[in-house]
Write a protein that holds these residues in place. Structure first.
Motif, mmCIF file in Angstrom:
data_model
loop_
_atom_site.group_PDB
_atom_site.id
_atom_site.type_symbol
_atom_site.label_atom_id
_atom_site.label_comp_id
_atom_site.label_asym_id
_atom_site.label_seq_id
_atom_site.Cartn_x
_atom_site.Cartn_y
_atom_site.Cartn_z
ATOM 1 N N GLY A 33 0.581 9.279 -5.486
ATOM 2 C CA GLY A 33 0.925 10.676 -5.218
ATOM 3 C C GLY A 33 1.800 11.268 -6.306
ATOM 4 O O GLY A 33 1.560 12.388 -6.784
ATOM 5 N N ASP A 34 2.846 10.512 -6.708
ATOM 6 C CA ASP A 34 3.686 10.997 -7.805
ATOM 7 C C ASP A 34 2.888 11.151 -9.090
ATOM 8 O O ASP A 34 3.071 12.124 -9.847
ATOM 9 N N ALA A 35 1.986 10.203 -9.318
ATOM 10 C CA ALA A 35 1.168 10.288 -10.533
ATOM 11 C C ALA A 35 0.238 11.491 -10.484
ATOM 12 O O ALA A 35 0.016 12.163 -11.503
ATOM 13 N N LEU A 36 -0.305 11.781 -9.296
ATOM 14 C CA LEU A 36 -1.168 12.960 -9.177
ATOM 15 C C LEU A 36 -0.388 14.243 -9.456
ATOM 16 O O LEU A 36 -0.859 15.134 -10.176
ATOM 17 N N GLY A 37 0.811 14.360 -8.880
ATOM 18 C CA GLY A 37 1.611 15.553 -9.153
ATOM 19 C C GLY A 37 1.979 15.671 -10.619
ATOM 20 O O GLY A 37 1.858 16.753 -11.226
ATOM 21 N N HIS A 38 2.433 14.563 -11.197
ATOM 22 C CA HIS A 38 2.799 14.585 -12.617
ATOM 23 C C HIS A 38 1.587 14.896 -13.488
ATOM 24 O O HIS A 38 1.665 15.714 -14.429
ATOM 25 N N ALA A 39 0.452 14.266 -13.167
ATOM 26 C CA ALA A 39 -0.752 14.502 -13.966
ATOM 27 C C ALA A 39 -1.242 15.935 -13.804
ATOM 28 O O ALA A 39 -1.735 16.550 -14.758
ATOM 29 N N TRP A 40 -1.099 16.502 -12.598
ATOM 30 C CA TRP A 40 -1.527 17.893 -12.399
ATOM 31 C C TRP A 40 -0.676 18.849 -13.235
ATOM 32 O O TRP A 40 -1.190 19.785 -13.842
ATOM 33 N N ARG A 41 0.627 18.595 -13.284
ATOM 34 C CA ARG A 41 1.489 19.449 -14.102
ATOM 35 C C ARG A 41 1.185 19.278 -15.593
ATOM 36 O O ARG A 41 1.075 20.269 -16.332
ATOM 37 N N ILE A 42 1.049 18.047 -16.030
ATOM 38 C CA ILE A 42 0.740 17.806 -17.448
ATOM 39 C C ILE A 42 -0.622 18.396 -17.805
ATOM 40 O O ILE A 42 -0.808 19.008 -18.871
ATOM 41 N N ALA A 43 -1.598 18.240 -16.891
ATOM 42 C CA ALA A 43 -2.922 18.806 -17.152
ATOM 43 C C ALA A 43 -2.860 20.326 -17.212
ATOM 44 O O ALA A 43 -3.578 20.960 -17.991
ATOM 45 N N GLY A 44 -1.991 20.934 -16.396
ATOM 46 C CA GLY A 44 -1.831 22.386 -16.474
ATOM 47 C C GLY A 44 -1.294 22.819 -17.824
ATOM 48 O O GLY A 44 -1.764 23.800 -18.415
ATOM 49 N N ARG A 45 -0.307 22.098 -18.325
ATOM 50 C CA ARG A 45 0.222 22.437 -19.648
ATOM 51 C C ARG A 45 -0.828 22.228 -20.736
ATOM 52 O O ARG A 45 -0.967 23.048 -21.653
ATOM 53 N N ILE A 46 -1.565 21.124 -20.625
ATOM 54 C CA ILE A 46 -2.616 20.874 -21.620
ATOM 55 C C ILE A 46 -3.688 21.950 -21.538
ATOM 56 O O ILE A 46 -4.180 22.461 -22.558
ATOM 57 N N LEU A 51 0.825 -1.212 0.000
ATOM 58 C CA LEU A 51 0.000 0.000 0.000
ATOM 59 C C LEU A 51 0.860 1.264 0.000
ATOM 60 O O LEU A 51 0.481 2.286 -0.598
ATOM 61 N N ALA A 52 2.022 1.207 0.671
ATOM 62 C CA ALA A 52 2.913 2.375 0.652
ATOM 63 C C ALA A 52 3.435 2.632 -0.753
ATOM 64 O O ALA A 52 3.499 3.787 -1.211
ATOM 65 N N VAL A 53 3.813 1.546 -1.449
ATOM 66 C CA VAL A 53 4.277 1.707 -2.832
ATOM 67 C C VAL A 53 3.167 2.278 -3.702
ATOM 68 O O VAL A 53 3.376 3.210 -4.501
ATOM 69 N N VAL A 54 1.955 1.729 -3.532
ATOM 70 C CA VAL A 54 0.827 2.216 -4.335
ATOM 71 C C VAL A 54 0.524 3.674 -4.022
ATOM 72 O O VAL A 54 0.288 4.501 -4.921
ATOM 73 N N ALA A 55 0.535 4.030 -2.726
ATOM 74 C CA ALA A 55 0.241 5.415 -2.349
ATOM 75 C C ALA A 55 1.310 6.368 -2.876
ATOM 76 O O ALA A 55 0.999 7.463 -3.370
ATOM 77 N N ARG A 56 2.592 5.958 -2.798
ATOM 78 C CA ARG A 56 3.653 6.815 -3.318
ATOM 79 C C ARG A 56 3.518 7.014 -4.818
ATOM 80 O O ARG A 56 3.649 8.126 -5.335
ATOM 81 N N GLU A 57 3.242 5.936 -5.509
ATOM 82 C CA GLU A 57 3.092 6.050 -6.957
ATOM 83 C C GLU A 57 1.863 6.879 -7.327
ATOM 84 O O GLU A 57 1.895 7.665 -8.278
#
Length: 364
Positions: A239-252, A231-237
């Protein structure tokens, strides 16, 4: 020998497992699909909020601030300045006149003489009476003290031989042995109860350890810890995916906004600009040169003619009023010329000298 320390080696990233690599890309894709609409809506709300704040809320706030000052602050300032402060000064003056001045007069002309009189009475009357009473009470106290000392001595002797000596004998030969026996019995009973409680506690400890601690430890070691790591691995991934997706969504979202802005400019702004520059400006110049300027010149000439006609009409009316006044009242009287006054000064030919007088009264 090197004088400078070698640069620290960059930290080596820990190798990632196959599970992390396997779940990273799908999680990021899913999160990007879910986050992109949210980010676009968020950007739209931010733009709308900024426009609303600049166009509506800020002027409204300034207006409400000015209205609040006009309705609350300025009336309160006026009330304080023109009502409370003068009222306070009037009340202060009234309090001074009604309270302070009578109090000072009472202190000066009533309390001070009364205090002087009371001091004289205390010094001349009460002090001698008090000294005499003190001497009398001191004698009575000495007599009562002597009587009390004798009574205390007798009562103490009686209590010693009637109460203290028998009580000491009873304590030494009866109560002390009984107390020692009771204490020994209590100590032995306490030791027995302690041994019994220790045995029961040891039994309960091993029972609880076997029935609760060992299963819980096994559950933690073989079930909860691996699940927690997963669950820690899943939560970390995630969280990283949310940050990455938020940045990519901002650019889009920014790209979409720029595209919409460009589309709006090419659909609405550029045609309007072309129509204004290509059609409306030449037509406006033609209308200005062919219609407006001749109309303005004609209007100016008409105005000039009208002003001249009005001036001529005013002059005619004034002349008519003068003619009517002349017919009704006649010619106005001409102002009479002033009679020449005989000057008392001599003419140029007759000048004054030391031997003759040229005035009218003393002329020879």
């Amino acid at each position: 020998m090197e004088l400078q320390k070698p640069p620290a080696a960059p930290p080596v990233a820990a190798p990632e497992g196959c599970l992390v690599v396997a779940i990273r890309l799908p999680v990021r894709i899913v999160v990007l699909v879910l986050v992109l609409p949210v980010r676009m809506v968020w950007d739209a709300l931010v733009v709308g909020g900024r426009f609303l704040g600049d166009a509506v809320l800020r002027p409204l706030g300034r207006g409400l601030w000015w209205l609040g000052k006009a309705l609350c602050v300025w009336p309160l300032i006026g009330l304080w300045r023109y009502a409370v402060v003068p009222g306070g000064r009037a009340l202060g003056w009234l309090g001074h006149v009604l309270l302070v001045v009578p109090a000072v007069w009472c202190h000066r002309y009533l309390l001070t003489p009364a205090g002087v009189g009371l001091a004289w009475v205390y010094a001349r009357v009460l002090t001698p009476v008090g000294l005499a009473a003190l001497w009398l009470l001191r004698g009575i106290g000495a007599v009562l003290g002597a009587v009390g000392v004798g009574a205390h001595t007798g009562v103490a002797w009686l209590l010693r031989y009637l109460v203290v000596v028998p009580a000491r004998w009873v304590y030494a030969w009866c109560l002390a042995p009984v107390g020692r026996g009771v204490a020994w019995c209590v100590r032995e009973v306490w030791l027995f109860l302690g041994m019994l409680a220790r045995g029961i506690g040891l039994v309960l400890y091993w029972t609880g350890r076997i029935l609760l601690v060992l299963p819980a430890l096994a559950l933690w070691r073989w079930v909860l810890a691996p699940v927690g790591r997963f669950l820690a691995v899943v939560a970390r991934e995630v969280g990283d995916a949310l940050g990455h997706a938020w940045r990519i969504a901002g650019r889009i979202s920014r790209a979409v906004g720029r595209s919409l802005g460009t589309l709006f400019r090419w659909i609405f702004v550029e045609p309007v600009r072309w129509v204004y520059r290509t059609v409306l400006t030449p037509v406006g110049h033609v209308v200005r040169d062919a219609v407006l300027r001749p109309a303005a010149r004609a209007a100016r000439s008409v105005g000039r003619t009208a002003r001249q006609a009005l001036a001529a009409a005013r002059e005619t009316a004034r002349q008519a009023r003068v003619d009517v006044r002349r017919m009704l009242f006649g010619e106005p009287k001409q102002p009479r010329e002033r009679e020449a006054v005989v000057r008392r000064e001599p003419s140029a030919g007759e000048t004054r000298t030391l031997g003759r007088s040229t005035t009218a009264l003393t002329k020879d």
